[in-house]
Design a protein around this motif. Structure first.
Motif, PDB file in Angstrom:
ATOM      1  N   LEU A 174       0.823  -1.207   0.000  1.00 44.88           N
ATOM      2  CA  LEU A 174       0.000   0.000   0.000  1.00 44.88           C
ATOM      3  C   LEU A 174       0.861   1.262   0.000  1.00 44.88           C
ATOM      4  CD1 LEU A 174      -2.815  -0.982   2.536  1.00 44.88           C
ATOM      5  CD2 LEU A 174      -3.039  -0.715   0.063  1.00 44.88           C
ATOM      6  N   CYS A 175       2.021   1.180   0.645  1.00 46.52           N
ATOM      7  CA  CYS A 175       2.901   2.350   0.734  1.00 46.52           C
ATOM      8  C   CYS A 175       3.656   2.611  -0.566  1.00 46.52           C
ATOM      9  CB  CYS A 175       3.897   2.176   1.889  1.00 46.52           C
ATOM     10  SG  CYS A 175       3.145   2.265   3.527  1.00 46.52           S
ATOM     11  N   VAL A 176       4.000   1.560  -1.293  1.00 52.16           N
ATOM     12  CA  VAL A 176       4.816   1.736  -2.496  1.00 52.16           C
ATOM     13  C   VAL A 176       3.992   1.714  -3.781  1.00 52.16           C
ATOM     14  CG1 VAL A 176       6.827   0.736  -1.369  1.00 52.16           C
ATOM     15  CG2 VAL A 176       5.318  -0.737  -2.698  1.00 52.16           C
ATOM     16  N   GLY A 177       2.705   1.433  -3.680  1.00 52.07           N
ATOM     17  CA  GLY A 177       1.856   1.362  -4.869  1.00 52.07           C
ATOM     18  C   GLY A 177       0.573   2.136  -4.687  1.00 52.07           C
ATOM     19  N   SER A 178      -0.256   2.111  -5.700  1.00 51.78           N
ATOM     20  CA  SER A 178      -1.564   2.765  -5.630  1.00 51.78           C
ATOM     21  C   SER A 178      -2.514   1.919  -4.788  1.00 51.78           C
ATOM     22  CB  SER A 178      -2.138   2.917  -7.042  1.00 51.78           C
ATOM     23  OG  SER A 178      -3.492   3.288  -6.993  1.00 51.78           O
ATOM     24  N   PRO A 179      -3.070   2.473  -3.705  1.00 50.14           N
ATOM     25  CA  PRO A 179      -3.923   1.659  -2.813  1.00 50.14           C
ATOM     26  C   PRO A 179      -5.080   0.976  -3.516  1.00 50.14           C
ATOM     27  CG  PRO A 179      -3.335   3.722  -1.746  1.00 50.14           C
ATOM     28  CD  PRO A 179      -2.839   3.817  -3.154  1.00 50.14           C
ATOM     29  N   LEU A 180      -5.791   1.688  -4.408  1.00 53.32           N
ATOM     30  CA  LEU A 180      -6.931   1.068  -5.085  1.00 53.32           C
ATOM     31  C   LEU A 180      -6.487  -0.076  -5.974  1.00 53.32           C
ATOM     32  CD1 LEU A 180      -9.149   4.148  -6.012  1.00 53.32           C
ATOM     33  CD2 LEU A 180      -9.488   2.478  -4.175  1.00 53.32           C
ATOM     34  N   ARG A 181      -5.358   0.110  -6.639  1.00 52.30           N
ATOM     35  CA  ARG A 181      -4.844  -0.960  -7.497  1.00 52.30           C
ATOM     36  C   ARG A 181      -4.373  -2.138  -6.639  1.00 52.30           C
ATOM     37  NH1 ARG A 181       0.549  -0.637 -11.386  1.00 52.30           N
ATOM     38  NH2 ARG A 181       0.655  -2.867 -11.834  1.00 52.30           N
ATOM     39  N   VAL A 182      -3.666  -1.843  -5.562  1.00 52.61           N
ATOM     40  CA  VAL A 182      -3.149  -2.902  -4.693  1.00 52.61           C
ATOM     41  C   VAL A 182      -4.291  -3.736  -4.126  1.00 52.61           C
ATOM     42  CG1 VAL A 182      -2.005  -3.324  -2.481  1.00 52.61           C
ATOM     43  CG2 VAL A 182      -0.992  -1.737  -4.123  1.00 52.61           C
ATOM     44  N   LEU A 183      -5.351  -3.076  -3.681  1.00 41.00           N
ATOM     45  CA  LEU A 183      -6.467  -3.786  -3.058  1.00 41.00           C
ATOM     46  C   LEU A 183      -7.278  -4.611  -4.043  1.00 41.00           C
ATOM     47  CD1 LEU A 183      -7.713  -1.022  -0.610  1.00 41.00           C
ATOM     48  CD2 LEU A 183      -6.500  -3.130  -0.012  1.00 41.00           C
ATOM     49  N   SER A 184      -7.031  -4.445  -5.340  1.00 35.83           N
ATOM     50  CA  SER A 184      -7.780  -5.211  -6.336  1.00 35.83           C
ATOM     51  C   SER A 184      -7.217  -6.608  -6.550  1.00 35.83           C
ATOM     52  CB  SER A 184      -7.775  -4.456  -7.670  1.00 35.83           C
ATOM     53  OG  SER A 184      -6.480  -4.455  -8.251  1.00 35.83           O
ATOM     54  N   TYR A 185      -6.047  -6.899  -5.986  1.00 31.57           N
ATOM     55  CA  TYR A 185      -5.411  -8.197  -6.206  1.00 31.57           C
ATOM     56  C   TYR A 185      -5.944  -9.244  -5.228  1.00 31.57           C
ATOM     57  CZ  TYR A 185      -2.011  -6.177  -9.424  1.00 31.57           C
ATOM     58  OH  TYR A 185      -1.427  -5.572 -10.506  1.00 31.57           O
ATOM     59  N   PHE A 186      -6.134 -10.438  -5.729  1.00 32.12           N
ATOM     60  CA  PHE A 186      -6.552 -11.569  -4.882  1.00 32.12           C
ATOM     61  C   PHE A 186      -5.515 -11.828  -3.792  1.00 32.12           C
ATOM     62  CE2 PHE A 186      -6.997 -16.004  -3.690  1.00 32.12           C
ATOM     63  CZ  PHE A 186      -8.380 -16.200  -3.655  1.00 32.12           C
ATOM     64  N   THR A 187      -4.248 -11.619  -4.138  1.00 30.01           N
ATOM     65  CA  THR A 187      -3.167 -11.808  -3.163  1.00 30.01           C
ATOM     66  C   THR A 187      -3.387 -10.937  -1.933  1.00 30.01           C
ATOM     67  OG1 THR A 187      -1.497 -12.417  -4.801  1.00 30.01           O
ATOM     68  CG2 THR A 187      -0.701 -11.451  -2.752  1.00 30.01           C
ATOM     69  N   ILE A 188      -3.687  -9.667  -2.147  1.00 34.52           N
ATOM     70  CA  ILE A 188      -3.877  -8.739  -1.031  1.00 34.52           C
ATOM     71  C   ILE A 188      -5.142  -9.084  -0.261  1.00 34.52           C
ATOM     72  CG2 ILE A 188      -4.221  -6.328  -0.412  1.00 34.52           C
ATOM     73  CD1 ILE A 188      -1.405  -6.969  -1.383  1.00 34.52           C
ATOM     74  N   GLN A 189      -6.203  -9.368  -0.979  1.00 31.01           N
ATOM     75  CA  GLN A 189      -7.466  -9.673  -0.301  1.00 31.01           C
ATOM     76  C   GLN A 189      -7.368 -10.938   0.541  1.00 31.01           C
ATOM     77  OE1 GLN A 189     -10.693  -9.640  -3.148  1.00 31.01           O
ATOM     78  NE2 GLN A 189     -10.021  -7.698  -4.058  1.00 31.01           N
ATOM     79  N   SER A 190      -6.743 -11.984  -0.015  1.00 35.43           N
ATOM     80  CA  SER A 190      -6.613 -13.235   0.748  1.00 35.43           C
ATOM     81  C   SER A 190      -5.694 -13.048   1.952  1.00 35.43           C
ATOM     82  CB  SER A 190      -6.096 -14.361  -0.149  1.00 35.43           C
ATOM     83  OG  SER A 190      -4.830 -14.041  -0.687  1.00 35.43           O
ATOM     84  N   MET A 242     -13.159   0.213 -16.616  1.00 31.56           N
ATOM     85  CA  MET A 242     -11.944   0.991 -16.884  1.00 31.56           C
ATOM     86  C   MET A 242     -11.735   1.158 -18.384  1.00 31.56           C
ATOM     87  SD  MET A 242      -9.387  -0.701 -14.045  1.00 31.56           S
ATOM     88  CE  MET A 242      -8.031   0.429 -14.383  1.00 31.56           C
ATOM     89  N   SER A 243     -11.091   2.283 -18.766  1.00 32.43           N
ATOM     90  CA  SER A 243     -10.824   2.509 -20.192  1.00 32.43           C
ATOM     91  C   SER A 243      -9.780   1.557 -20.721  1.00 32.43           C
ATOM     92  CB  SER A 243     -10.371   3.940 -20.473  1.00 32.43           C
ATOM     93  OG  SER A 243     -10.128   4.634 -19.386  1.00 32.43           O
ATOM     94  N   PRO A 244      -9.907   1.153 -21.972  1.00 30.72           N
ATOM     95  CA  PRO A 244      -8.917   0.259 -22.584  1.00 30.72           C
ATOM     96  C   PRO A 244      -7.512   0.861 -22.490  1.00 30.72           C
ATOM     97  CG  PRO A 244     -10.839   0.467 -23.988  1.00 30.72           C
ATOM     98  CD  PRO A 244     -11.011   1.462 -22.890  1.00 30.72           C
ATOM     99  N   GLY A 245      -6.550   0.005 -22.224  1.00 31.31           N
ATOM    100  CA  GLY A 245      -5.169   0.452 -22.106  1.00 31.31           C
ATOM    101  C   GLY A 245      -4.786   0.921 -20.721  1.00 31.31           C
ATOM    102  N   SER A 246      -5.748   0.935 -19.777  1.00 29.37           N
ATOM    103  CA  SER A 246      -5.433   1.357 -18.410  1.00 29.37           C
ATOM    104  C   SER A 246      -4.454   0.379 -17.768  1.00 29.37           C
ATOM    105  CB  SER A 246      -6.701   1.429 -17.560  1.00 29.37           C
ATOM    106  OG  SER A 246      -7.608   2.356 -18.098  1.00 29.37           O
ATOM    107  N   GLU A 247      -3.570   0.915 -16.948  1.00 32.69           N
ATOM    108  CA  GLU A 247      -2.577   0.069 -16.280  1.00 32.69           C
ATOM    109  C   GLU A 247      -3.267  -0.896 -15.322  1.00 32.69           C
ATOM    110  OE1 GLU A 247       1.575   0.528 -13.707  1.00 32.69           O
ATOM    111  OE2 GLU A 247       0.228   2.243 -13.978  1.00 32.69           O
ATOM    112  N   ALA A 248      -2.860  -2.173 -15.406  1.00 29.18           N
ATOM    113  CA  ALA A 248      -3.428  -3.214 -14.529  1.00 29.18           C
ATOM    114  C   ALA A 248      -4.948  -3.228 -14.604  1.00 29.18           C
ATOM    115  CB  ALA A 248      -2.951  -3.029 -13.093  1.00 29.18           C
ATOM    116  N   ARG A 249      -5.471  -3.070 -15.805  1.00 28.04           N
ATOM    117  CA  ARG A 249      -6.922  -3.135 -15.981  1.00 28.04           C
ATOM    118  C   ARG A 249      -7.451  -4.482 -15.522  1.00 28.04           C
ATOM    119  NH1 ARG A 249     -10.061  -2.778 -21.829  1.00 28.04           N
ATOM    120  NH2 ARG A 249     -12.195  -2.587 -20.986  1.00 28.04           N
TER     121      ARG A 249
END
Length: 257
Positions: free
Chosen positions: A53-69, A187-194
């Protein structure tokens, strides 16, 4: 009226063995080793999450199954540690085992698919993680899955699981798939980590391909869940060392000890 009933010889005190509930003569079954071990697992998961969360975008980080699990691990194992320390009854087996199933999926997918150069969904071509990112990567994908499984295998009682629990645990991966597809569509096409993982990337595989990937992975996850239910029925009971109860008195008749 006014007459005193003859004494029956009852003094108002029951003998120690008569109708006394076990809780009155048995101290709480505190399990300090299990409590500390689970607290460390919870801390490892929480540390990995905070770093990301500190080194990345919180919303993007929280979207990963890894973080949620790992967030589920942090909460469930913290609560389990507290209950073990206080001598409270453990959490229901389907909750603790389900948590281990989720974090096992995280570890297995990472090591067998995402970091496997021979996999069709390998992410080994990306830049190698260094520094704090490398630390969090190991905590979230290796330390917590191994620690959670070791706790389940060695420090929990067998029994309490049913075949229906294997299907119940699949609801979360299915909900996560729906989340990924809805998030990607918004999300719009081409968005990072869509799409957070290659096997749910609609841009690359199309919806039909993603559905096929989901079916294959879902069957693998269901087999893993069934393996936990089956293993739970044949694994040995908790060693007495970890399940020892500090009794105020011995089970047999005799003075308090």
């Amino acid at each position: 009226m006014g007459m005193v009933a003859p004494s029956s010889g009852f003094s108002g005190h029951l003998p120690p063995e008569a109708g006394v509930p076990p809780e009155a003569v048995t101290a709480p079954a505190r399990r300090p080793f299990a409590a500390v071990f689970r607290a460390l697992i919870s801390l490892a998961a929480l540390t990995g999450i905070v770093i990301d969360l500190c080194v990345g975008s919180p919303l993007r980080v929280l979207s990963y199954f890894t973080i949620q699990s790992n967030l589920i691990v942090a909460v469930v194992f913290a609560l389990s540690a507290w209950r073990a320390w206080k001598g409270r009854p453990p959490l229901p087996a389907w909750i603790t085992t389900g948590t281990v199933v989720f974090i096992s999926i995280t570890g297995l997918v990472f090591h067998l698919i995402l970091t496997n150069s021979s996999s069709d969904f390998s992410m080994t071509g990306q830049p190698e993680l260094t520094g704090w990112r490398a630390v969090s990567n190991q905590l979230l994908h290796t330390v917590t899955p191994i620690g959670a499984f070791a706790d389940w295998l060695l420090l929990t009682r067998p029994g309490g699981l049913r075949l229906r629990h294997a299907g119940l645990w699949l609801l979360y991966p299915l909900a996560y798939l729906a989340f990924c597809l809805l998030r990607g569509a918004a999300m719009s096409p081409g968005s990072e980590a869509r799409y957070p993982y290659p096997f749910v990337d609609v841009d690359q595989h199309g919806y039909a391909g993603v559905l096929g990937n989901a079916v294959v992975l879902g069957l693998c996850f269901y087999a893993l869940a069934l393996a936990f239910v089956g293993l739970d029925r044949i694994r040995p009971s908790v060693p007495a060392l970890w399940d020892r109860k500090n009794r105020i008195s011995s089970p047999g008749a005799g003075p308090l000890k």
